[in-house]
Design an enzyme around this catalytic site. Sequence first.
Site, PDB file in Angstrom:
ATOM      1  N   ASP A 288      -3.691   7.382  10.229  1.00 42.41           N
ATOM      2  CA  ASP A 288      -3.682   6.775  11.558  1.00 42.41           C
ATOM      3  C   ASP A 288      -3.359   7.792  12.640  1.00 42.41           C
ATOM      4  OD1 ASP A 288      -4.288   4.209  10.767  1.00 42.41           O
ATOM      5  OD2 ASP A 288      -2.204   3.670  10.405  1.00 42.41           O
TER       6      ASP A 288
ATOM      7  N   LYS B 105       0.827  -1.210   0.000  1.00 45.26           N
ATOM      8  CA  LYS B 105       0.000   0.000   0.000  1.00 45.26           C
ATOM      9  C   LYS B 105       0.856   1.252   0.000  1.00 45.26           C
ATOM     10  CE  LYS B 105      -1.398   1.854   4.507  1.00 45.26           C
ATOM     11  NZ  LYS B 105      -1.657   3.269   4.306  1.00 45.26           N
TER      12      LYS B 105
END
Length: 440
Positions: free
Chosen positions: A128, A33
């Site tokens: 995050d 990713k």
Amino acid sequence: MSRVVQAQPHERIQYIVEGGHRLAGEIQPSGNKNAALPIIAASLLTDKLVHLTNVPRIRDVEALVELIQSVGAKARWLGRNELQIEAIDLKPADLDPGLCARIRASILLAGPMLARCGEITLPPPGGDVIGRRRVDTHFLALEQLGAEISVNGSYSFRAEYLRGADVFLDEPSVTATENALCAAVAAEGKTILRNCASEPHVQDLAHFLIAMGAKIEGIGTNTMTIHGGQPFGSTSHRVGPDHNEVGSLIGLAAVTGSEIVIRRAGVEHLRSTLMTFERLGIRCRIEGDDVVVPAGQEMKIQPDFGGHIPKIEDQPWPAFPADTMSIAIVTASQCDGVVLMFEKMFESRMFFVDKLIAMGARIVLCDPHRAIVAGPSKLRAAQVESPDIRAGMAMLIAAMCAEGISVINNAQQIERGYERIEERLNALGARITRVPPREA
């Protein structure tokens, strides 16, 4: 054209996990990713066709595809993991703040859009919540390459033209290196990037740019030289395997006492990962480009010379990657011995250990960066919340080796980084129920 129905951005997902089952079989890691995101952004540098394969079909990638479409790029999925991008007419449109808030990778559009349009305004990026993630390094690098930057709620970038420079990054930031690299290949003249990141995903981006026509030297080191201003053409590129997912699968196999074969694992990028797991008493076999995790591992933490308590710490590449630290912590909880885990990169990433403690793990959180893990601990089922991608995967691993049925809430965080993970693990013998179930 393949149609894959993805979860909606605000959909709340649960994983119901029946622990205590051994796994067996073969699995292939998804595309990285952290390589796919900058490569998709870098596709805006050319008005020619870009064809990408092995692209992970995950939430963060889907969000970035929507963002590049919003500035005029044509992007369509030709298969589940095959993406075609054509950026003929780009416009520095206002980006959707909601989309940008979903992923930190939105900032990767700064370099390519400066090169193509001379301007872009970005809302603050999301991602995050693992501590402060500064963007100063991006700004300092792009300024030296000719950009003017203003901050007023959003980040506005302007550049009449980009010019090569000798750039020293004040920290080896991965995304700042990627942004600077994309700007440098389009700038006139030579650029030297010093103290730059060299992770596998940075290397993958550099190889993609070379395939488009860029000239880059020093890939894989902390100093890269870019001869900018080269014409860009059409290209095809396969995204490399996710070394963090490989680390997750090694930890999962070990704590469940399973034998798993990880196919096409990208073993050239696994030295620090394999070395760290060996310190936990977990040894893998390398067979070509495959990693075999045998069942019945010793799972005994190796003390330092003199019998001292060992320390596992993350550091910039090629040392042990920060994104695998959460996996190492839950794995260590099932190993015989004591180890100090030192998370140097992010000051909030360790806070998820309270959930492992509630499941029975013997962990002392010393401060935001250090935890002492003593094992092995018998884990019990619990209802827990996934705070971020990597901690969420660590909780899933804990639930799979715990006795009883666990519930992982906020599992959409896991799906931001791991493609259809419950399906792929169920194929190995896991018992994970996704709520709601996938539509396709």
